[in-house]
Scaffold this motif. Structure first.
Motif, PDB file in Angstrom:
ATOM      1  N   VAL B  88       0.868  -1.171   0.000  1.00  0.00           N
ATOM      2  CA  VAL B  88       0.000   0.000   0.000  1.00  0.00           C
ATOM      3  C   VAL B  88       0.909   1.225   0.000  1.00  0.00           C
ATOM      4  O   VAL B  88       1.817   1.337   0.833  1.00  0.00           O
ATOM      5  CB  VAL B  88      -0.942   0.030   1.223  1.00  0.00           C
ATOM      6  N   TYR B  89       0.666   2.109  -0.935  1.00  0.00           N
ATOM      7  CA  TYR B  89       1.509   3.286  -1.102  1.00  0.00           C
ATOM      8  C   TYR B  89       0.778   4.525  -0.589  1.00  0.00           C
ATOM      9  O   TYR B  89      -0.367   4.785  -0.957  1.00  0.00           O
ATOM     10  CB  TYR B  89       1.884   3.460  -2.571  1.00  0.00           C
ATOM     11  N   PHE B  90       1.469   5.274   0.247  1.00  0.00           N
ATOM     12  CA  PHE B  90       0.903   6.502   0.793  1.00  0.00           C
ATOM     13  C   PHE B  90       1.741   7.692   0.370  1.00  0.00           C
ATOM     14  O   PHE B  90       2.967   7.688   0.489  1.00  0.00           O
ATOM     15  CB  PHE B  90       0.855   6.458   2.321  1.00  0.00           C
ATOM     16  N   CYS B  91       1.061   8.706  -0.083  1.00  0.00           N
ATOM     17  CA  CYS B  91       1.677   9.994  -0.345  1.00  0.00           C
ATOM     18  C   CYS B  91       1.371  10.900   0.840  1.00  0.00           C
ATOM     19  O   CYS B  91       0.302  10.793   1.456  1.00  0.00           O
ATOM     20  CB  CYS B  91       1.106  10.591  -1.635  1.00  0.00           C
ATOM     21  N   ALA B  92       2.309  11.756   1.191  1.00  0.00           N
ATOM     22  CA  ALA B  92       2.109  12.676   2.308  1.00  0.00           C
ATOM     23  C   ALA B  92       2.722  14.031   1.963  1.00  0.00           C
ATOM     24  O   ALA B  92       3.569  14.132   1.070  1.00  0.00           O
ATOM     25  CB  ALA B  92       2.730  12.120   3.586  1.00  0.00           C
ATOM     26  N   SER B  93       2.286  15.043   2.668  1.00  0.00           N
ATOM     27  CA  SER B  93       2.865  16.365   2.501  1.00  0.00           C
ATOM     28  C   SER B  93       3.007  17.026   3.862  1.00  0.00           C
ATOM     29  O   SER B  93       2.374  16.616   4.843  1.00  0.00           O
ATOM     30  CB  SER B  93       2.013  17.233   1.567  1.00  0.00           C
ATOM     31  N   SER B  94       3.840  18.050   3.934  1.00  0.00           N
ATOM     32  CA  SER B  94       4.011  18.787   5.178  1.00  0.00           C
ATOM     33  C   SER B  94       4.393  20.229   4.885  1.00  0.00           C
ATOM     34  O   SER B  94       4.938  20.543   3.819  1.00  0.00           O
ATOM     35  CB  SER B  94       5.063  18.136   6.084  1.00  0.00           C
ATOM     36  N   TYR B  95       4.092  21.084   5.863  1.00  0.00           N
ATOM     37  CA  TYR B  95       4.408  22.508   5.731  1.00  0.00           C
ATOM     38  C   TYR B  95       5.914  22.744   5.827  1.00  0.00           C
ATOM     39  O   TYR B  95       6.467  23.599   5.154  1.00  0.00           O
ATOM     40  CB  TYR B  95       3.671  23.292   6.816  1.00  0.00           C
ATOM     41  N   SER B  96       6.567  21.984   6.710  1.00  0.00           N
ATOM     42  CA  SER B  96       8.022  22.089   6.843  1.00  0.00           C
ATOM     43  C   SER B  96       8.595  20.691   7.030  1.00  0.00           C
ATOM     44  O   SER B  96       7.854  19.709   7.101  1.00  0.00           O
ATOM     45  CB  SER B  96       8.400  22.979   8.027  1.00  0.00           C
ATOM     46  N   MET B  97       9.913  20.591   7.122  1.00  0.00           N
ATOM     47  CA  MET B  97      10.527  19.293   7.352  1.00  0.00           C
ATOM     48  C   MET B  97      11.082  19.163   8.763  1.00  0.00           C
ATOM     49  O   MET B  97      11.684  18.167   9.101  1.00  0.00           O
ATOM     50  CB  MET B  97      11.650  19.031   6.348  1.00  0.00           C
ATOM     51  N   THR B  98      10.880  20.184   9.567  1.00  0.00           N
ATOM     52  CA  THR B  98      11.353  20.083  10.942  1.00  0.00           C
ATOM     53  C   THR B  98      10.199  19.593  11.811  1.00  0.00           C
ATOM     54  O   THR B  98       9.085  19.415  11.351  1.00  0.00           O
ATOM     55  CB  THR B  98      11.845  21.444  11.451  1.00  0.00           C
ATOM     56  N   LEU B  99      10.475  19.370  13.077  1.00  0.00           N
ATOM     57  CA  LEU B  99       9.452  18.896  14.009  1.00  0.00           C
ATOM     58  C   LEU B  99       9.446  19.762  15.255  1.00  0.00           C
ATOM     59  O   LEU B  99       9.445  19.260  16.363  1.00  0.00           O
ATOM     60  CB  LEU B  99       9.700  17.430  14.369  1.00  0.00           C
ATOM     61  N   LYS B 100       9.453  21.075  15.060  1.00  0.00           N
ATOM     62  CA  LYS B 100       9.521  21.979  16.205  1.00  0.00           C
ATOM     63  C   LYS B 100       8.212  22.021  16.979  1.00  0.00           C
ATOM     64  O   LYS B 100       8.178  22.436  18.117  1.00  0.00           O
ATOM     65  CB  LYS B 100       9.911  23.380  15.741  1.00  0.00           C
ATOM     66  N   SER B 101       7.130  21.620  16.336  1.00  0.00           N
ATOM     67  CA  SER B 101       5.856  21.600  17.042  1.00  0.00           C
ATOM     68  C   SER B 101       4.966  20.555  16.404  1.00  0.00           C
ATOM     69  O   SER B 101       5.263  20.034  15.337  1.00  0.00           O
ATOM     70  CB  SER B 101       5.164  22.963  16.968  1.00  0.00           C
ATOM     71  N   ALA B 102       3.867  20.249  17.092  1.00  0.00           N
ATOM     72  CA  ALA B 102       2.931  19.249  16.580  1.00  0.00           C
ATOM     73  C   ALA B 102       2.260  19.721  15.296  1.00  0.00           C
ATOM     74  O   ALA B 102       1.688  18.923  14.575  1.00  0.00           O
ATOM     75  CB  ALA B 102       1.873  18.946  17.640  1.00  0.00           C
ATOM     76  N   ASN B 103       2.298  21.025  15.013  1.00  0.00           N
ATOM     77  CA  ASN B 103       1.687  21.515  13.777  1.00  0.00           C
ATOM     78  C   ASN B 103       2.506  21.112  12.553  1.00  0.00           C
ATOM     79  O   ASN B 103       1.993  21.085  11.447  1.00  0.00           O
ATOM     80  CB  ASN B 103       1.554  23.038  13.823  1.00  0.00           C
ATOM     81  N   GLU B 104       3.766  20.836  12.769  1.00  0.00           N
ATOM     82  CA  GLU B 104       4.632  20.474  11.642  1.00  0.00           C
ATOM     83  C   GLU B 104       4.567  18.965  11.473  1.00  0.00           C
ATOM     84  O   GLU B 104       5.484  18.235  11.823  1.00  0.00           O
ATOM     85  CB  GLU B 104       6.051  20.978  11.901  1.00  0.00           C
ATOM     86  N   LYS B 105       3.464  18.496  10.925  1.00  0.00           N
ATOM     87  CA  LYS B 105       3.183  17.080  10.866  1.00  0.00           C
ATOM     88  C   LYS B 105       2.972  16.668   9.416  1.00  0.00           C
ATOM     89  O   LYS B 105       2.852  17.490   8.509  1.00  0.00           O
ATOM     90  CB  LYS B 105       1.929  16.762  11.670  1.00  0.00           C
ATOM     91  N   LEU B 106       2.911  15.366   9.216  1.00  0.00           N
ATOM     92  CA  LEU B 106       2.622  14.813   7.907  1.00  0.00           C
ATOM     93  C   LEU B 106       1.117  14.713   7.696  1.00  0.00           C
ATOM     94  O   LEU B 106       0.390  14.278   8.582  1.00  0.00           O
ATOM     95  CB  LEU B 106       3.235  13.421   7.787  1.00  0.00           C
ATOM     96  N   PHE B 107       0.671  15.108   6.522  1.00  0.00           N
ATOM     97  CA  PHE B 107      -0.709  14.909   6.097  1.00  0.00           C
ATOM     98  C   PHE B 107      -0.679  13.801   5.042  1.00  0.00           C
ATOM     99  O   PHE B 107      -0.026  13.946   4.012  1.00  0.00           O
ATOM    100  CB  PHE B 107      -1.285  16.184   5.481  1.00  0.00           C
ATOM    101  N   PHE B 108      -1.404  12.736   5.307  1.00  0.00           N
ATOM    102  CA  PHE B 108      -1.386  11.574   4.422  1.00  0.00           C
ATOM    103  C   PHE B 108      -2.612  11.531   3.520  1.00  0.00           C
ATOM    104  O   PHE B 108      -3.714  11.949   3.906  1.00  0.00           O
ATOM    105  CB  PHE B 108      -1.356  10.280   5.242  1.00  0.00           C
ATOM    106  N   GLY B 109      -2.423  10.955   2.334  1.00  0.00           N
ATOM    107  CA  GLY B 109      -3.540  10.576   1.493  1.00  0.00           C
ATOM    108  C   GLY B 109      -4.114   9.248   1.964  1.00  0.00           C
ATOM    109  O   GLY B 109      -3.634   8.655   2.936  1.00  0.00           O
ATOM    110  N   SER B 110      -5.132   8.758   1.273  1.00  0.00           N
ATOM    111  CA  SER B 110      -5.811   7.516   1.674  1.00  0.00           C
ATOM    112  C   SER B 110      -5.147   6.262   1.133  1.00  0.00           C
ATOM    113  O   SER B 110      -5.583   5.158   1.450  1.00  0.00           O
ATOM    114  CB  SER B 110      -7.277   7.551   1.214  1.00  0.00           C
TER     115      SER B 110
END
Lengths: 114, 117
Positions: B88-110
């Motif tokens: 199963v292949y998932f694509c994801a995107s994020s606002y940044s590549m750091t993890l300074k806060s929980a907002n900087e997270k991965l958003f996954f497709g289905s």
């Protein structure tokens, strides 16, 4: 040795039970610890985020990190059937491009029955 | 809110065939990722991109190619499909590549469920 180890379960509990999900990791440089929840046929979504050691609480969910033993835990209080999902732990070191070096556990499949 | 959209949802390929898994996001994220998830295994990073025209290998890049001509799209290409690419292949995107806060997270497709027979 895998970067992040997680017992895949499955785990089946009655509604209202306290659930404990656990992971271990091998890389002492890991500073970021996350729990993602994945419903069937869906992509994972971030549930909990913790930086370094300590506890983080959000409603019925508590994430705990013990860096001395390299142990990550997620506790679910008063579990509900809607909590039925696969829970993945994930860890990363504190370096640039952190999300490009995020290591996931295998996921634990949880079923909460009414 | 569409988020990250993947197509197709399911696909069966014969050994040696080629195909492209499509991924598009409408959140104006610079950072995009491709993961594969084998049964009972964790997510493994295949490739990622930090912006249009820039891609880099992840943990398991062999047998795959990617391109990033626009901010929105990040297709994954399988050139010569092999049974080992059943996953199963998932694509994801994020606002940044750091993890300074929980907002900087991965958003996954289905996800795209791919079988190679």
């Amino acid at each position: 040795q895998k970067e992040v180890e997680q017992d895949p379960g499955p785990l089946s509990v009655p509604e209202g039970a306290i659930v404990s999900l656990n992971c271990t990791y091998s890389n002492s440089a890991f500073q970021y610890f996350m729990w993602y929840r994945q419903y069937s046929r869906k992509g994972p979504e971030l549930l909990m985020y913790t930086y370094s050691s300590g506890n983080k609480e959000d409603g019925r969910f508590t994430a705990q990190v013990d860096k001395s033993s390299k142990y990550i835990s997620l506790f679910i209080r008063d579990s509900q059937p809607s909590d039925s999902a696969t829970y993945l732990c994930a860890s990363a070191a504190n370096r640039g491009s952190t999300l490009g070096r995020l290591y996931f556990g295998r996921g634990t499949q949880l079923t909460v029955w009414p | 809110n569409a988020g990250v959209t993947q197509t197709p949802k399911f696909r069966i390929l014969k050994i040696g065939q080629s195909m492209t898994l499509q991924c598009t996001q409408d959140m104006n994220h610079n950072y995009m990722y491709w993961y594969r998830q084998d049964p009972g295994m964790g997510l493994k990073l295949i490739y990622y991109s930090v912006g249009a025209g820039i891609t880099d290998k992840g943990e398991v890049p062999n047998g795959y190619n990617v391109s990033r001509s626009t901010t929105e799209d990040f297709p994954l290409r399988l050139e010569l499909a092999a049974p080992s690419q059943t996953s199963v292949y998932f694509c994801a995107s994020s606002y940044s590549m750091t993890l300074k806060s929980a907002n900087e997270k991965l958003f996954f497709g289905s996800g795209t469920q791919l079988s190679v027979l």
